[in-house]
Design a protein around this motif. Structure first.
Motif, mmCIF file in Angstrom:
data_model
loop_
_atom_site.group_PDB
_atom_site.id
_atom_site.type_symbol
_atom_site.label_atom_id
_atom_site.label_comp_id
_atom_site.label_asym_id
_atom_site.label_seq_id
_atom_site.Cartn_x
_atom_site.Cartn_y
_atom_site.Cartn_z
ATOM 1 N N ALA A 31 0.834 -1.108 0.164
ATOM 2 C CA ALA A 31 0.110 -0.024 0.019
ATOM 3 C C ALA A 31 0.962 1.397 0.125
ATOM 4 O O ALA A 31 0.528 2.310 -0.771
ATOM 5 C CB ALA A 31 -0.911 -0.031 1.353
ATOM 6 N N ALA A 32 2.002 1.394 0.859
ATOM 7 C CA ALA A 32 2.953 2.486 0.723
ATOM 8 C C ALA A 32 3.315 2.701 -0.469
ATOM 9 O O ALA A 32 3.583 4.068 -1.031
ATOM 10 C CB ALA A 32 4.047 2.240 1.847
ATOM 11 N N GLU A 33 4.031 1.609 -1.331
ATOM 12 C CA GLU A 33 4.346 1.787 -2.572
ATOM 13 C C GLU A 33 3.242 2.381 -3.585
ATOM 14 O O GLU A 33 3.454 3.320 -4.395
ATOM 15 C CB GLU A 33 4.683 0.568 -3.193
ATOM 16 N N ARG A 34 2.066 2.069 -3.429
ATOM 17 C CA ARG A 34 0.754 2.716 -4.283
ATOM 18 C C ARG A 34 0.748 4.004 -3.713
ATOM 19 O O ARG A 34 0.274 5.038 -4.547
ATOM 20 C CB ARG A 34 -0.481 1.801 -4.044
ATOM 21 N N LYS A 60 -2.781 7.616 6.500
ATOM 22 C CA LYS A 60 -2.464 8.606 7.377
ATOM 23 C C LYS A 60 -1.191 8.326 8.150
ATOM 24 O O LYS A 60 -0.384 9.253 8.417
ATOM 25 C CB LYS A 60 -3.846 8.630 8.743
ATOM 26 N N THR A 61 -0.891 7.042 8.440
ATOM 27 C CA THR A 61 0.445 6.640 9.151
ATOM 28 C C THR A 61 1.397 6.985 8.201
ATOM 29 O O THR A 61 2.524 7.490 8.705
ATOM 30 C CB THR A 61 0.270 5.272 9.634
ATOM 31 N N TRP A 62 1.468 6.709 7.110
ATOM 32 C CA TRP A 62 2.494 6.805 6.002
ATOM 33 C C TRP A 62 2.813 8.242 5.637
ATOM 34 O O TRP A 62 3.881 8.824 5.700
ATOM 35 C CB TRP A 62 2.032 5.963 4.750
ATOM 36 N N SER A 63 1.564 9.068 5.298
ATOM 37 C CA SER A 63 1.764 10.583 5.235
ATOM 38 C C SER A 63 2.865 10.946 4.488
ATOM 39 O O SER A 63 3.631 12.028 5.016
ATOM 40 C CB SER A 63 1.103 11.069 6.236
ATOM 41 N N GLY A 64 3.541 10.280 3.621
ATOM 42 C CA GLY A 64 4.689 10.727 2.995
ATOM 43 C C GLY A 64 6.100 10.712 3.374
ATOM 44 O O GLY A 64 7.191 10.711 3.013
ATOM 45 N N ARG A 65 6.043 9.887 4.599
ATOM 46 C CA ARG A 65 7.241 9.415 5.261
ATOM 47 C C ARG A 65 7.671 7.910 4.543
ATOM 48 O O ARG A 65 7.081 7.361 3.733
ATOM 49 C CB ARG A 65 6.854 8.967 6.861
ATOM 50 N N ALA A 66 8.832 7.518 5.145
ATOM 51 C CA ALA A 66 9.152 6.291 4.524
ATOM 52 C C ALA A 66 8.155 5.213 4.682
ATOM 53 O O ALA A 66 7.408 5.370 5.712
ATOM 54 C CB ALA A 66 10.559 5.902 5.064
ATOM 55 N N ALA A 71 5.721 -0.714 8.884
ATOM 56 C CA ALA A 71 6.352 -1.980 9.154
ATOM 57 C C ALA A 71 5.726 -2.243 10.613
ATOM 58 O O ALA A 71 5.259 -1.588 11.456
ATOM 59 C CB ALA A 71 7.926 -1.750 9.588
ATOM 60 N N SER A 72 5.603 -3.650 10.740
ATOM 61 C CA SER A 72 5.126 -4.271 11.762
ATOM 62 C C SER A 72 6.095 -3.923 13.131
ATOM 63 O O SER A 72 6.980 -3.788 13.026
ATOM 64 C CB SER A 72 5.200 -5.999 11.824
ATOM 65 N N LYS A 73 5.099 -3.732 14.212
ATOM 66 C CA LYS A 73 6.002 -3.341 15.502
ATOM 67 C C LYS A 73 5.780 -4.445 16.376
ATOM 68 O O LYS A 73 6.144 -4.395 17.578
ATOM 69 C CB LYS A 73 5.281 -2.087 16.167
ATOM 70 N N GLY A 74 5.538 -5.718 15.941
ATOM 71 C CA GLY A 74 5.539 -6.854 16.790
ATOM 72 C C GLY A 74 4.015 -7.122 17.421
ATOM 73 O O GLY A 74 3.154 -6.569 16.926
ATOM 74 N N PRO A 75 3.962 -7.706 18.569
ATOM 75 C CA PRO A 75 2.622 -7.963 18.870
ATOM 76 C C PRO A 75 2.229 -6.806 19.648
ATOM 77 O O PRO A 75 2.719 -5.972 19.870
ATOM 78 C CB PRO A 75 2.973 -9.232 20.004
ATOM 79 N N ALA A 76 0.587 -6.830 19.453
ATOM 80 C CA ALA A 76 0.099 -5.566 19.879
ATOM 81 C C ALA A 76 0.150 -5.449 21.249
ATOM 82 O O ALA A 76 0.022 -4.111 21.783
ATOM 83 C CB ALA A 76 -1.533 -5.839 19.660
ATOM 84 N N SER A 77 0.383 -6.436 22.234
ATOM 85 C CA SER A 77 0.379 -6.066 23.722
ATOM 86 C C SER A 77 0.936 -7.458 24.468
ATOM 87 O O SER A 77 1.087 -8.444 23.594
ATOM 88 C CB SER A 77 -0.941 -5.843 24.421
ATOM 89 N N LEU A 78 1.558 -7.301 25.406
ATOM 90 C CA LEU A 78 2.163 -8.188 26.187
ATOM 91 C C LEU A 78 0.871 -8.993 26.940
ATOM 92 O O LEU A 78 -0.098 -8.265 27.363
ATOM 93 C CB LEU A 78 2.917 -7.691 27.251
#
Length: 101
Positions: A31-34, A60-66, A71-78
């Motif tokens: 999606a970011a590439e698109r 919204k997260t991407w908004s022109g950034r790399a 990228a995945s930040k790992g599991p959502a919670s402990l």
């Protein structure tokens, strides 16, 4: 057919297996590439077979950034339960609803 994780494994991983987390990350990076190419959300939704809301959130997260912003930040919670409590919970769940009224 893929083997489903145990309840404890599911909770410890935030609900997703490493394989599933990698698959979702791949979708976000596609999606970011698109986004970079200037594609509209509707085309991305259709081609990647994801929800409109997901693409909106990713843009919204991407908004022109790399692309690594998605990228995945790992599991959502402990997990909130210890291994011992997971064992008790699994045993109670295995007894079913009738045993617990």
């Amino acid at each position: 057919m893929a083997k489903l994780p145990t309840f404890k494994a599911w909770c410890h991983t935030g609900g997703l297996t490493d394989e599933r987390r990698a698959f979702r990350e791949k979708l976000r990076l596609q999606a970011a590439e698109r986004f970079r190419q200037g594609d509209e959300n509707t085309g991305i939704v259709h081609d990647l077979r994801v929800s409109v809301r997901s693409v909106q959130r990713w843009r919204k997260t991407w908004s022109g950034r790399a692309p690594r912003a998605l990228a995945s930040k790992g599991p959502a919670s402990l997990p909130l339960l210890s291994d011992e409590l997971f064992t008790v919970l699994e045993r109670e769940l295995a007894q079913g609803t009738v045993a617990h009224g």
